[in-house]
Design a protein around this motif. Structure first.
Motif, PDB file in Angstrom:
ATOM      1  N   ALA A 314       0.835  -1.200   0.000  1.00 21.05           N
ATOM      2  CA  ALA A 314       0.000   0.000   0.000  1.00 21.05           C
ATOM      3  C   ALA A 314       0.873   1.255   0.000  1.00 21.05           C
ATOM      4  CB  ALA A 314      -0.934  -0.005   1.202  1.00 21.05           C
ATOM      5  N   ALA A 315       1.922   1.271   0.831  1.00 22.18           N
ATOM      6  CA  ALA A 315       2.821   2.428   0.879  1.00 22.18           C
ATOM      7  C   ALA A 315       3.528   2.613  -0.463  1.00 22.18           C
ATOM      8  CB  ALA A 315       3.847   2.245   1.995  1.00 22.18           C
ATOM      9  N   GLN A 316       3.986   1.520  -1.046  1.00 25.10           N
ATOM     10  CA  GLN A 316       4.636   1.619  -2.351  1.00 25.10           C
ATOM     11  C   GLN A 316       3.662   2.093  -3.426  1.00 25.10           C
ATOM     12  OE1 GLN A 316       6.521  -2.165  -3.103  1.00 25.10           O
ATOM     13  NE2 GLN A 316       8.305  -1.647  -1.864  1.00 25.10           N
ATOM     14  N   ASP A 317       2.414   1.682  -3.316  1.00 22.67           N
ATOM     15  CA  ASP A 317       1.413   2.065  -4.316  1.00 22.67           C
ATOM     16  C   ASP A 317       1.191   3.567  -4.339  1.00 22.67           C
ATOM     17  OD1 ASP A 317      -0.894   1.672  -6.163  1.00 22.67           O
ATOM     18  OD2 ASP A 317      -2.027   2.359  -4.407  1.00 22.67           O
ATOM     19  N   VAL A 318       1.023   4.200  -3.171  1.00 22.13           N
ATOM     20  CA  VAL A 318       0.724   5.638  -3.167  1.00 22.13           C
ATOM     21  C   VAL A 318       1.953   6.453  -3.565  1.00 22.13           C
ATOM     22  CG1 VAL A 318      -1.201   5.484  -1.556  1.00 22.13           C
ATOM     23  CG2 VAL A 318       1.125   5.779  -0.653  1.00 22.13           C
ATOM     24  N   VAL A 319       3.148   5.989  -3.184  1.00 24.08           N
ATOM     25  CA  VAL A 319       4.361   6.686  -3.620  1.00 24.08           C
ATOM     26  C   VAL A 319       4.515   6.560  -5.134  1.00 24.08           C
ATOM     27  CG1 VAL A 319       6.879   6.654  -3.528  1.00 24.08           C
ATOM     28  CG2 VAL A 319       5.553   6.519  -1.412  1.00 24.08           C
ATOM     29  N   ARG A 320       4.252   5.396  -5.656  1.00 25.31           N
ATOM     30  CA  ARG A 320       4.357   5.197  -7.106  1.00 25.31           C
ATOM     31  C   ARG A 320       3.319   6.039  -7.840  1.00 25.31           C
ATOM     32  NH1 ARG A 320       7.419   1.739  -9.717  1.00 25.31           N
ATOM     33  NH2 ARG A 320       7.892   0.572  -7.801  1.00 25.31           N
ATOM     34  N   HIS A 321       2.125   6.157  -7.263  1.00 25.32           N
ATOM     35  CA  HIS A 321       1.078   6.982  -7.874  1.00 25.32           C
ATOM     36  C   HIS A 321       1.531   8.444  -7.959  1.00 25.32           C
ATOM     37  CE1 HIS A 321      -3.026   7.711  -9.164  1.00 25.32           C
ATOM     38  NE2 HIS A 321      -3.168   8.654  -8.247  1.00 25.32           N
ATOM     39  N   ALA A 322       2.136   8.950  -6.875  1.00 27.49           N
ATOM     40  CA  ALA A 322       2.657  10.317  -6.873  1.00 27.49           C
ATOM     41  C   ALA A 322       3.820  10.455  -7.847  1.00 27.49           C
ATOM     42  CB  ALA A 322       3.091  10.703  -5.464  1.00 27.49           C
ATOM     43  N   ALA A 323       4.685   9.445  -7.895  1.00 30.59           N
ATOM     44  CA  ALA A 323       5.842   9.495  -8.787  1.00 30.59           C
ATOM     45  C   ALA A 323       5.412   9.561 -10.250  1.00 30.59           C
ATOM     46  CB  ALA A 323       6.743   8.283  -8.555  1.00 30.59           C
TER      47      ALA A 323
END
Length: 413
Positions: A314-323
């Motif tokens: 989940a943490a990786q998903d939101v960071v990737r979404h922002a990236a």
């Protein structure tokens, strides 16, 4: 490629800066090599090097390998030739560094700002801490050239003021340059934080950062610094690089400028934390160590970064979404500027560098016209997370010793 000098009279300071910049960028380097690097005659190079040695700005640092004749003496910047103080202002803290001419951080300190709404109190607290830090380093006070400020934008460069910075509640038009000059009693230079970071990256990076690049600065907000052919671009008002206002896919968040498709509201720490709650729920966020209160953004961001490093999906998903949003904006900027390198830096980046680099690199190389000629590289800052404060110090060092047209127009010292 280093900037070329001129053999016309009355430009000694400019030629000195050209030679020093070439030594910093290409060094260790011999006098013979400096002539073609700078476009100066061998005699002019010899005269300039003699002045640099006498001023204690460069030193003879060894010999080049012999090619059958006399071995050439190599020149390098002398780290203790000059120093500068750098201050990066964020809403909750200021980072202060003392930097030498080689770009090494001699000492640093982070100062909490308990009342960031009072500019005068902020300046007094930070300036006092900077003076104590400088004294602690025991550098020669005569070689401390001044203090640089990496300030939140927007800025009014000619007036030396910041104007209603979004993350500093209660700040209107604040004459920050004058306040710090009075508080420190030394020369002060100021620029917005992203531009200062780009200048620091160019100054410290040497040959690694020679040429052109787009610097994306991730702090409380997001900004950019632009370096084209070794020259920083500031724009007519001094606010070039407002990367947070690049248009991306519209959403529900409104920017402080009134727009709904600006990048900034979607990629700061608070926005990414909120996205974790929205997309994955409170239970998932709390399991990752977040509390979700407005006062806990700093601690929640640390917890989210740690969750990313642990492999939390989940943490990786939101960071990737922002990236991906940052990559979308970077793609347009790279196409406009025709740079071959994007550099990422800032405190917010720590722990999420690999995801950011991966997504931005995929975006800028997906449709760029120039990709058929050469790929666009995406790299982390050579300075690290203190790039804002080191960049602030570089405003002093770069402004004093980097070649620029200002040297040809300002009156001699």
């Amino acid at each position: 490629m280093t900037q070329g000098g001129t053999n016309l009279p009355r430009v000694g300071d400019y030629n000195q800066a050209v030679v020093l910049d070439a030594i910093r960028t290409a060094g260790p380097v011999s006098r013979v090599e400096l002539a073609p690097l700078t476009g100066l005659t061998s005699q002019t190079v010899s005269n300039v090097v003699r002045r640099l040695l006498a001023a204690g700005l460069v030193s003879e640092s060894g010999f080049a390998p012999s090619s059958g004749g006399k071995r050439r003496t190599l020149l390098s910047p002398r780290p203790d030739g000059a120093y500068a103080v750098g201050i990066q202002l964020d809403p909750d803290a200021a980072v202060i560094v003392v930097v030498d001419l080689a770009g090494e951080v001699l000492d640093s300190r982070r100062v909490r700002l308990p009342d960031p709404g009072d500019p005068a109190a902020v300046v007094a607290r930070v300036a006092g801490a900077a003076q104590r830090l400088t004294a602690r380093t025991r550098v020669d006070p005569a070689r401390v050239l001044g203090t640089g400020i990496a300030a939140p934008g927007p800025i009014d460069g000619p007036a030396g003021a910041v104007v209603k910075p979004p993350n500093f509640a209660g700040w209107g038009r604040v004459p920050l340059l004058g306040l710090f000059a009075e508080a420190t009693g030394m020369p002060v230079a100021m620029d917005n934080d992203a531009t200062a970071a780009a200048i620091g990256e160019r100054w410290i990076g040497g040959r690694q950062r020679a040429g052109s690049f787009l610097f994306i600065y991730l702090g409380t907000g997001v900004g950019a610094g632009i370096v084209l052919n070794n020259t920083v671009l500031r724009g007519d008002s001094g606010n070039a690089g407002e990367f947070g206002h690049m248009a991306v896919e519209p959403g529900e968040l409104t920017c402080d400028c009134g727009g709904t498709n600006c990048l900034g509201p979607y990629v700061g720490p608070a926005a990414i934390i909120a996205d974790l709650y929205d997309r994955h729920g409170k239970e998932t966020a709390e399991r990752a160590g977040l509390t979700g209160t407005p006062e806990s953004v700093h601690d929640d961001w640390r917890a989210l970064r740690q969750a990313v490093r642990r492999g939390d999906p989940a943490a990786q998903d939101v960071v990737r979404h922002a990236a991906r949003r940052v990559g979308q904006a970077a793609k347009g900027a790279v196409a406009l500027l025709d740079v071959s390198r994007v550099v990422l830096g800032g405190e917010t980046l720590r722990g999420i560098e690999s995801i950011m680099c991966e997504e931005i690199e995929a975006a800028v190389n997906s449709t760029s016209v120039a990709r058929v000629i050469r790929p666009i590289t995406v790299e982390k800052s050579v300075i690290g997370e203190a790039v804002g404060a080191v960049g602030a110090a570089s405003l002093i060092l770069h402004g004093t010793y980097a070649p620029g047209w200002q040297m040809l127009t300002r009156p001699p010292a």
